[in-house]
Design a protein around this motif. Structure first.
Motif, PDB file in Angstrom:
ATOM      1  N   GLU A 198       0.822  -1.209   0.000  1.00 59.81           N
ATOM      2  CA  GLU A 198       0.000   0.000   0.000  1.00 59.81           C
ATOM      3  C   GLU A 198       0.853   1.255   0.000  1.00 59.81           C
ATOM      4  OE1 GLU A 198      -4.026  -1.540   2.272  1.00 59.81           O
ATOM      5  OE2 GLU A 198      -2.524  -0.473   3.450  1.00 59.81           O
ATOM      6  N   PHE A 199       0.345   2.272  -0.700  1.00 54.30           N
ATOM      7  CA  PHE A 199       0.965   3.594  -0.608  1.00 54.30           C
ATOM      8  C   PHE A 199       0.652   4.174   0.773  1.00 54.30           C
ATOM      9  CE2 PHE A 199       0.017   3.158  -5.246  1.00 54.30           C
ATOM     10  CZ  PHE A 199       1.338   3.019  -5.653  1.00 54.30           C
ATOM     11  N   HIS A 200       1.447   5.153   1.193  1.00 56.12           N
ATOM     12  CA  HIS A 200       1.342   5.663   2.567  1.00 56.12           C
ATOM     13  C   HIS A 200      -0.053   6.173   2.914  1.00 56.12           C
ATOM     14  CE1 HIS A 200       5.510   4.989   2.812  1.00 56.12           C
ATOM     15  NE2 HIS A 200       5.964   6.162   2.401  1.00 56.12           N
ATOM     16  N   TYR A 201      -0.708   6.877   1.975  1.00 55.95           N
ATOM     17  CA  TYR A 201      -2.017   7.460   2.297  1.00 55.95           C
ATOM     18  C   TYR A 201      -3.042   6.360   2.600  1.00 55.95           C
ATOM     19  CZ  TYR A 201      -4.353   6.259  -2.112  1.00 55.95           C
ATOM     20  OH  TYR A 201      -4.934   5.567  -3.152  1.00 55.95           O
ATOM     21  N   MET A 202      -2.935   5.230   1.886  1.00 57.00           N
ATOM     22  CA  MET A 202      -3.873   4.129   2.119  1.00 57.00           C
ATOM     23  C   MET A 202      -3.545   3.403   3.431  1.00 57.00           C
ATOM     24  SD  MET A 202      -6.582   2.515   1.119  1.00 57.00           S
ATOM     25  CE  MET A 202      -6.834   3.057  -0.584  1.00 57.00           C
ATOM     26  N   ALA A 203      -2.255   3.182   3.673  1.00 55.38           N
ATOM     27  CA  ALA A 203      -1.847   2.540   4.923  1.00 55.38           C
ATOM     28  C   ALA A 203      -2.305   3.371   6.125  1.00 55.38           C
ATOM     29  CB  ALA A 203      -0.337   2.341   4.948  1.00 55.38           C
ATOM     30  N   ALA A 204      -2.269   4.713   5.988  1.00 55.20           N
ATOM     31  CA  ALA A 204      -2.669   5.596   7.089  1.00 55.20           C
ATOM     32  C   ALA A 204      -4.146   5.437   7.437  1.00 55.20           C
ATOM     33  CB  ALA A 204      -2.373   7.051   6.724  1.00 55.20           C
TER      34      ALA A 204
END
Length: 214
Positions: free
Chosen positions: A49-55
């Motif tokens: 996952e990209f960071h925004y999705m992981a967040a």
């Protein structure tokens, strides 16, 4: 360090690295189904996952950023995957935005010998209802061997529209009858099930990898 979800055997000669679409996580039903289908024909599959999705997993509701701004995250995921000891040939790609990001880093990674090919599942050629806002400029000169799987009902790029785009000769577009942006058909109309299309997807990629990365 990038967090991965793995499917298939870690001894597989070819690994497929997949990123998610703009709105759904790496463990969404469509991503999971695609990963299982690839694993069933002998690939190891890694999802991230990209960071925004992981967040979002921690309650931070971040909107999707501009796709090109996460290019470095995809490049880092490739390095982190290698850092985990994944050797052998690597195909990169993803669902919708994930495939688009992979397509923007593919030639750089291929020129360094890091990857052998690119697979996009439902490419977002343009936003729905905005066919004039094309996201295809870099695809005209793409050198990396590429497969794009597109449903014939995909609002992000229809068969008639894509036929006019002047895509690179390195790109082969595979049309899945009556598939939507998740490649899902209406069985009552098309006669095909999602499982049928996923089998076609996996078998097509397997045969193609045999040609481009024997």
């Amino acid at each position: 360090m990038t967090t991965f979800l793995f499917d298939g055997h870690d001894t597989a000669p070819v690994t497929i690295l997949l990123a998610h679409g703009a709105g759904a996580s790496m463990d969404s039903p469509s991503m999971t189904a695609a990963a299982k289908a690839f694993a069933a024909v002998g690939f190891q599959v890694a999802r991230f996952e990209f960071h925004y999705m992981a967040a979002r997993r921690y309650g931070q509701r971040k909107p999707p950023p501009r796709a090109e701004t996460v290019n470095p995250e995809y490049i880092k995921a490739i390095a982190d995957l290698r850092g985990k000891g994944v050797s052998g040939k690597l195909i990169i790609g993803g669902k919708s935005m994930g495939g688009r990001v992979a397509s923007m880093v593919a030639d750089e990674m291929a020129s360094k010998g890091e990857i052998s090919g690119l697979v996009c599942l439902g490419y977002p050629f343009h936003p729905p209802g905005k066919p004039e806002q094309l996201r295809t400029k870099h695809l005209a000169g793409l050198k990396t061997p590429t497969l794009i799987f597109q449903g014939t009902r995909d609002e992000f790029g229809t068969k008639d529209e894509v036929a006019t785009y002047g895509l690179s000769d390195a790109i082969e577009v595979i049309w899945l009858e009556d598939g939507d942006h998740d490649l899902k058909p209406r069985k009552s109309i098309s006669g095909f099930s999602t499982a049928d299309h996923l089998t076609t997807l996996a078998e097509t990629v397997k045969a193609w990898v045999g040609r481009i990365a024997p």
